[in-house]
Write a protein that holds these residues in place. Structure first.
Motif, PDB file in Angstrom:
ATOM      1  N   ALA A  50      87.786 -29.390  59.834  1.00 27.11           N
ATOM      2  CA  ALA A  50      88.222 -30.960  59.394  1.00 27.11           C
ATOM      3  C   ALA A  50      88.617 -30.987  57.751  1.00 27.11           C
ATOM      4  O   ALA A  50      87.974 -31.620  57.487  1.00 27.11           O
ATOM      5  CB  ALA A  50      87.321 -31.786  59.843  1.00 27.11           C
ATOM      6  N   GLY A  51      89.588 -29.893  57.549  1.00 24.07           N
ATOM      7  CA  GLY A  51      89.331 -29.480  55.551  1.00 24.07           C
ATOM      8  C   GLY A  51      88.220 -29.341  55.014  1.00 24.07           C
ATOM      9  O   GLY A  51      88.489 -29.010  53.764  1.00 24.07           O
ATOM     10  N   ASP A  52      87.106 -29.331  55.535  1.00 27.00           N
ATOM     11  CA  ASP A  52      85.990 -28.565  54.603  1.00 27.00           C
ATOM     12  C   ASP A  52      86.271 -27.263  53.871  1.00 27.00           C
ATOM     13  O   ASP A  52      85.641 -26.393  53.401  1.00 27.00           O
ATOM     14  CB  ASP A  52      84.563 -28.212  55.468  1.00 27.00           C
ATOM     15  CG  ASP A  52      84.253 -30.168  55.659  1.00 27.00           C
ATOM     16  OD1 ASP A  52      84.469 -30.825  54.738  1.00 27.00           O
ATOM     17  OD2 ASP A  52      83.721 -30.758  57.326  1.00 27.00           O
ATOM     18  N   VAL A  53      86.878 -26.371  54.907  1.00 27.98           N
ATOM     19  CA  VAL A  53      87.286 -25.308  54.502  1.00 27.98           C
ATOM     20  C   VAL A  53      89.141 -25.643  54.572  1.00 27.98           C
ATOM     21  O   VAL A  53      89.560 -25.673  55.558  1.00 27.98           O
ATOM     22  CB  VAL A  53      87.599 -24.227  55.439  1.00 27.98           C
ATOM     23  CG1 VAL A  53      87.467 -22.990  55.146  1.00 27.98           C
ATOM     24  CG2 VAL A  53      85.167 -23.712  55.759  1.00 27.98           C
ATOM     25  N   SER A  54      89.638 -24.872  53.747  1.00 26.76           N
ATOM     26  CA  SER A  54      91.086 -24.792  53.663  1.00 26.76           C
ATOM     27  C   SER A  54      91.973 -23.661  52.973  1.00 26.76           C
ATOM     28  O   SER A  54      90.941 -23.042  52.807  1.00 26.76           O
ATOM     29  CB  SER A  54      91.869 -25.522  52.831  1.00 26.76           C
ATOM     30  OG  SER A  54      91.308 -25.809  51.863  1.00 26.76           O
ATOM     31  N   ILE A  55      92.897 -23.134  53.108  1.00 26.64           N
ATOM     32  CA  ILE A  55      93.810 -22.438  52.983  1.00 26.64           C
ATOM     33  C   ILE A  55      94.054 -22.017  51.800  1.00 26.64           C
ATOM     34  O   ILE A  55      94.093 -22.618  50.975  1.00 26.64           O
ATOM     35  CB  ILE A  55      94.810 -21.954  53.253  1.00 26.64           C
ATOM     36  CG1 ILE A  55      94.319 -21.420  54.677  1.00 26.64           C
ATOM     37  CG2 ILE A  55      95.505 -20.318  52.878  1.00 26.64           C
ATOM     38  CD1 ILE A  55      96.153 -21.356  56.051  1.00 26.64           C
ATOM     39  N   LYS A  56      93.390 -20.846  50.867  1.00 26.00           N
ATOM     40  CA  LYS A  56      94.328 -20.963  49.067  1.00 26.00           C
ATOM     41  C   LYS A  56      95.124 -20.135  48.948  1.00 26.00           C
ATOM     42  O   LYS A  56      95.677 -21.191  47.922  1.00 26.00           O
ATOM     43  CB  LYS A  56      92.713 -20.863  49.104  1.00 26.00           C
ATOM     44  CG  LYS A  56      92.096 -20.961  46.964  1.00 26.00           C
ATOM     45  CD  LYS A  56      91.218 -19.642  46.109  1.00 26.00           C
ATOM     46  CE  LYS A  56      91.415 -20.504  45.166  1.00 26.00           C
ATOM     47  NZ  LYS A  56      89.543 -19.235  44.715  1.00 26.00           N
ATOM     48  N   ARG A  57      95.255 -19.443  49.195  1.00 32.39           N
ATOM     49  CA  ARG A  57      96.283 -18.787  49.047  1.00 32.39           C
ATOM     50  C   ARG A  57      96.415 -17.339  49.570  1.00 32.39           C
ATOM     51  O   ARG A  57      95.868 -17.305  50.516  1.00 32.39           O
ATOM     52  CB  ARG A  57      96.168 -18.090  47.472  1.00 32.39           C
ATOM     53  CG  ARG A  57      95.354 -16.575  47.374  1.00 32.39           C
ATOM     54  CD  ARG A  57      95.281 -16.089  45.940  1.00 32.39           C
ATOM     55  NE  ARG A  57      93.785 -15.223  46.128  1.00 32.39           N
ATOM     56  CZ  ARG A  57      94.536 -14.947  45.850  1.00 32.39           C
ATOM     57  NH1 ARG A  57      95.760 -13.800  45.865  1.00 32.39           N
ATOM     58  NH2 ARG A  57      93.805 -13.369  45.726  1.00 32.39           N
ATOM     59  N   ILE A  58      98.089 -16.915  49.671  1.00 34.85           N
ATOM     60  CA  ILE A  58      98.768 -15.790  50.446  1.00 34.85           C
ATOM     61  C   ILE A  58      97.708 -14.896  49.954  1.00 34.85           C
ATOM     62  O   ILE A  58      97.839 -14.543  48.945  1.00 34.85           O
ATOM     63  CB  ILE A  58      99.548 -15.778  50.845  1.00 34.85           C
ATOM     64  CG1 ILE A  58      99.744 -17.682  52.217  1.00 34.85           C
ATOM     65  CG2 ILE A  58     100.319 -14.646  51.851  1.00 34.85           C
ATOM     66  CD1 ILE A  58     101.655 -17.434  52.378  1.00 34.85           C
ATOM     67  N   VAL A  59      97.411 -13.805  50.415  1.00 32.53           N
ATOM     68  CA  VAL A  59      97.116 -12.628  49.886  1.00 32.53           C
ATOM     69  C   VAL A  59      97.539 -11.271  50.581  1.00 32.53           C
ATOM     70  O   VAL A  59      98.329 -11.128  51.721  1.00 32.53           O
ATOM     71  CB  VAL A  59      95.437 -12.537  50.343  1.00 32.53           C
ATOM     72  CG1 VAL A  59      95.364 -10.848  50.023  1.00 32.53           C
ATOM     73  CG2 VAL A  59      94.628 -13.022  49.719  1.00 32.53           C
ATOM     74  N   ASP A  60      98.040 -10.338  49.792  1.00 30.30           N
ATOM     75  CA  ASP A  60      98.689  -8.478  50.036  1.00 30.30           C
ATOM     76  C   ASP A  60      97.262  -8.082  50.746  1.00 30.30           C
ATOM     77  O   ASP A  60      96.304  -7.158  49.702  1.00 30.30           O
ATOM     78  CB  ASP A  60      99.092  -8.364  48.547  1.00 30.30           C
ATOM     79  CG  ASP A  60      99.898  -6.847  48.887  1.00 30.30           C
ATOM     80  OD1 ASP A  60      99.978  -6.696  50.056  1.00 30.30           O
ATOM     81  OD2 ASP A  60     101.456  -6.823  48.508  1.00 30.30           O
ATOM     82  N   ALA A  61      97.495  -7.356  52.247  1.00 29.42           N
ATOM     83  CA  ALA A  61      96.431  -7.099  52.473  1.00 29.42           C
ATOM     84  C   ALA A  61      96.532  -5.470  52.233  1.00 29.42           C
ATOM     85  O   ALA A  61      95.329  -4.975  51.547  1.00 29.42           O
ATOM     86  CB  ALA A  61      96.782  -7.293  53.938  1.00 29.42           C
ATOM     87  N   GLN A  62      97.613  -5.079  51.920  1.00 29.49           N
ATOM     88  CA  GLN A  62      97.592  -4.485  51.207  1.00 29.49           C
ATOM     89  C   GLN A  62      96.895  -3.871  50.166  1.00 29.49           C
ATOM     90  O   GLN A  62      96.308  -2.278  49.737  1.00 29.49           O
ATOM     91  CB  GLN A  62      98.625  -3.348  51.213  1.00 29.49           C
ATOM     92  CG  GLN A  62     100.203  -3.086  52.240  1.00 29.49           C
ATOM     93  CD  GLN A  62     100.937  -2.940  51.848  1.00 29.49           C
ATOM     94  OE1 GLN A  62     101.443  -1.768  51.863  1.00 29.49           O
ATOM     95  NE2 GLN A  62     101.696  -3.829  52.554  1.00 29.49           N
ATOM     96  N   LEU A  63      96.179  -4.654  48.931  1.00 31.79           N
ATOM     97  CA  LEU A  63      95.805  -4.576  47.668  1.00 31.79           C
ATOM     98  C   LEU A  63      94.842  -4.351  48.458  1.00 31.79           C
ATOM     99  O   LEU A  63      93.625  -4.004  46.959  1.00 31.79           O
ATOM    100  CB  LEU A  63      96.472  -5.553  46.875  1.00 31.79           C
ATOM    101  CG  LEU A  63      97.582  -5.600  46.640  1.00 31.79           C
ATOM    102  CD1 LEU A  63      97.883  -7.546  45.389  1.00 31.79           C
ATOM    103  CD2 LEU A  63      98.156  -4.440  45.702  1.00 31.79           C
ATOM    104  N   ILE A  64      93.743  -4.901  49.334  1.00 29.51           N
ATOM    105  CA  ILE A  64      92.769  -4.113  49.080  1.00 29.51           C
ATOM    106  C   ILE A  64      92.175  -3.354  50.406  1.00 29.51           C
ATOM    107  O   ILE A  64      90.982  -4.183  51.217  1.00 29.51           O
ATOM    108  CB  ILE A  64      92.167  -5.535  49.682  1.00 29.51           C
ATOM    109  CG1 ILE A  64      92.950  -6.979  51.008  1.00 29.51           C
ATOM    110  CG2 ILE A  64      91.592  -6.703  48.305  1.00 29.51           C
ATOM    111  CD1 ILE A  64      91.996  -7.945  50.823  1.00 29.51           C
ATOM    112  N   ASP A  65      93.284  -2.805  51.056  1.00 29.18           N
ATOM    113  CA  ASP A  65      92.669  -2.182  52.145  1.00 29.18           C
ATOM    114  C   ASP A  65      93.152  -2.188  52.798  1.00 29.18           C
ATOM    115  O   ASP A  65      91.965  -1.904  53.959  1.00 29.18           O
ATOM    116  CB  ASP A  65      92.281  -0.694  51.428  1.00 29.18           C
ATOM    117  CG  ASP A  65      92.771   0.293  52.439  1.00 29.18           C
ATOM    118  OD1 ASP A  65      93.657  -0.086  52.938  1.00 29.18           O
ATOM    119  OD2 ASP A  65      91.845   1.420  52.908  1.00 29.18           O
ATOM    120  N   ILE A  66      93.042  -3.422  54.240  1.00 28.77           N
ATOM    121  CA  ILE A  66      92.595  -3.999  55.188  1.00 28.77           C
ATOM    122  C   ILE A  66      93.623  -3.995  55.839  1.00 28.77           C
ATOM    123  O   ILE A  66      95.708  -4.296  55.587  1.00 28.77           O
ATOM    124  CB  ILE A  66      92.253  -5.427  55.358  1.00 28.77           C
ATOM    125  CG1 ILE A  66      92.534  -6.614  54.608  1.00 28.77           C
ATOM    126  CG2 ILE A  66      90.593  -4.643  54.636  1.00 28.77           C
ATOM    127  CD1 ILE A  66      92.821  -7.530  54.040  1.00 28.77           C
TER     128      ILE A  66
END
Length: 525
Positions: free
Chosen positions: A501-517
């Motif tokens: 209910a809004g306590d956790v939200s999306i902060k930003r989109i991440v490039d998964a390749q930069l952190i190798d996942i």
């Protein structure tokens, strides 16, 4: 057990206005064997004679009794049988009786009257069943599987006590009419025009009855969707060699595959969209074909197309790039830009595919249009014909968007995948140039502004992949797998953004390749 004589049905009127299993039993002369059997009497005594479970048991028993007639002596399909004015010889009499038996079996299997089945496609076409028989496949099993699909959920509910006391429900799950398509006014005209291209037999083959499927959670359906993807790969690859030899596509295996993909999608739409990201450069083409079919199902469903059209478009998604199997491997996998001569060769994959589609007379025109037009562009810069705007079929326009989105979000030998959100932005930027503006808007809406498979950082400092979307098509379930500040992996943990209910939200989109996942490494938890 009494032996059922199929010739008894010669000339018998089976065109009832409504489905009545007791009337069918009477017509077949099986009243004593079925209605008065100890099995039916026992269940009727326990549940009441009008309980739906009693009717289901009767339907099962009817198929059991006619099984020997289905297992031996089915004649080859005769497309001109109904053009004959006189049925004079024994073979014609037997064919007529078998036609009536096959119609009755389908009626029993789906719980719908023969008359309504005939209204659906003009006249029930027995070609499919008779051809299966000639190939050594069981006609009995064909009908029994349909009956099982139509009644499985009810039987499970009955056994688990989830039904009302009287068990009253409509006995037949409806077959959706193939010529009824509900969608926006903008798409109505081209679709109605395309409807006219469907022959009665093509409608009959593509408009299979829709089985009601129970919704399951995404994790459970992923467990089924992953092996289904593996099976789909094997099926697609089984068509490669015949395709290269100039043979037609094999109808039965491809239609069954599409049915299974749609059934999985109906149980949980997110699962197949997640599994689509299990990619390897070595299997790009075959996974691309399956991925495009899945996206085609998703897109067509979002446009509220009828089931017949969903299936046709899903087949188109599976086949529109099949011609690439005939292209030289080194050229297809080339890391750099294709030379002019290589690009001219690449364009030929469309004509390669069209030859196989033309040879497969069971495929509807929608598939042909998707293949022919999926590289055409609205501004006329596409190929092979350089069509402009409305010269491109609506299905070709859909295929172009699906093709581009899947290619951009896939791992290929010469490039890494981009984020689904980034792919949506590129497609949106090309709206009105490469892609139809209205269909682009609708596609982006249906996959969501932050689509399934997008890697995101949450306000709680964790990074994960979007697994499901809400009804508003916003990220709902996120599989958290990485701690942003600590730059380390964590045990996978799902979080439902609607529940927070809004306590956790999306902060930003991440490039998964930069952190190798990779999402595919975390589909099982």
């Amino acid at each position: 057990m009494k032996k059922f004589d199929v010739e008894y049905l010669f000339g018998v009127d089976i065109s009832f206005s409504y489905f009545d299993i007791d009337k069918i039993i009477e017509i077949l002369g099986l009243k004593t064997e079925v209605s008065y059997s100890s099995k039916v009497k026992k269940i009727a005594k326990q549940q009441g004679s009008k309980h739906r479970i009693v009717a289901i048991v009767k339907r099962q028993m009817v198929l059991d009794f006619v099984k020997p007639a289905l297992a031996s002596g089915l004649l080859s399909y005769d497309p001109y049988f109904y053009d004959k004015n006189i049925i004079a010889n024994p073979k014609d009499r037997l064919y007529d009786a078998q036609e009536r038996l096959l119609e009755v079996c389908l009626s029993v299997a789906v719980g719908k009257s023969v008359k309504s089945l005939r209204k659906l496609d003009g006249r029930y076409d027995s070609r499919d069943v008779r051809t299966r028989y000639e190939k050594g496949q069981s006609a009995f099993k064909y009908f029994r599987n349909i009956l099982n699909d139509y009644t499985r959920d009810y039987i499970l509910d009955f056994k688990e006590g989830r039904l009302k006391e009287n068990g009253e429900e409509h006995d037949a799950k409806p077959i959706k009419e193939v010529d009824v398509v509900t969608r926006s006014d903008e798409l109505e005209a081209p679709v109605k025009k395309a409807e006219a291209t469907l022959s009665l037999r093509q409608r009959s083959l593509i408009a299979r009855a829709v089985k009601k499927t129970k919704a399951v959670n995404v994790a459970d359906e992923i467990k089924d969707a992953l092996p289904l993807y593996d099976e789909a790969m094997a099926i697609v690859l089984s068509q490669e060699m015949p395709f290269k030899q100039g043979k037609a596509f094999e109808e039965e295996v491809l239609v069954e595959l599409i049915d299974r993909l749609i059934a999985s999608y109906d149980r949980n739409p997110s699962a197949l969209l997640c599994v689509r990201f299990v990619r390897s450069p070595d299997t790009y083409l075959v996974k691309h074909l399956i991925g495009c079919s899945v996206l085609a199902i998703h897109f067509a469903k979002s446009l509220k197309m009828s089931e017949a059209y969903v299936k046709a478009i899903a087949l188109g998604g599976l086949l529109f790039d099949f011609g690439r199997f005939k292209l030289p491997g080194p050229m297809v996998n080339k890391a750099g830009k294709l030379s002019e001569s290589e690009f001219e060769m690449f364009k030929k994959h469309i004509s390669f595919g069209l030859r196989a589609v033309k040879a497969s007379d069971w495929l509807v025109k929608i598939v042909y249009q998707m293949l022919e037009d999926h590289h055409e562009k609205i501004d006329g810069t596409g190929y092979p014909e350089g069509k402009i705007g409305e010269e491109i079929s609506v299905y070709g326009k859909m295929a172009a968007i699906i093709d581009a989105y899947d290619a951009m979000t896939s791992t290929q030998s010469h490039k890494s995948p981009m984020s689904p959100a980034q792919a949506c932005k590129i497609i949106t930027d090309e709206a009105g140039l490469a892609f139809d503006a209205d269909l682009t808007k609708r596609f982006v809406q249906c996959v969501g502004r932050i689509p399934i498979g997008t890697c995101v950082e949450l306000s709680n400092g964790r990074i994960g992949f979007v697994l499901t979307l809400s009804k508003a098509l916003t990220p709902k379930l996120i599989r958290q797998i990485y701690l942003a500040k600590q730059k380390t992996s964590m045990a996978p943990q799902d979080i439902d953004l609607e529940v927070t209910a809004g306590d956790v939200s999306i902060k930003r989109i991440v490039d998964a390749q930069l952190i190798d996942i990779k999402m595919e490494d975390y589909l099982f938890v």
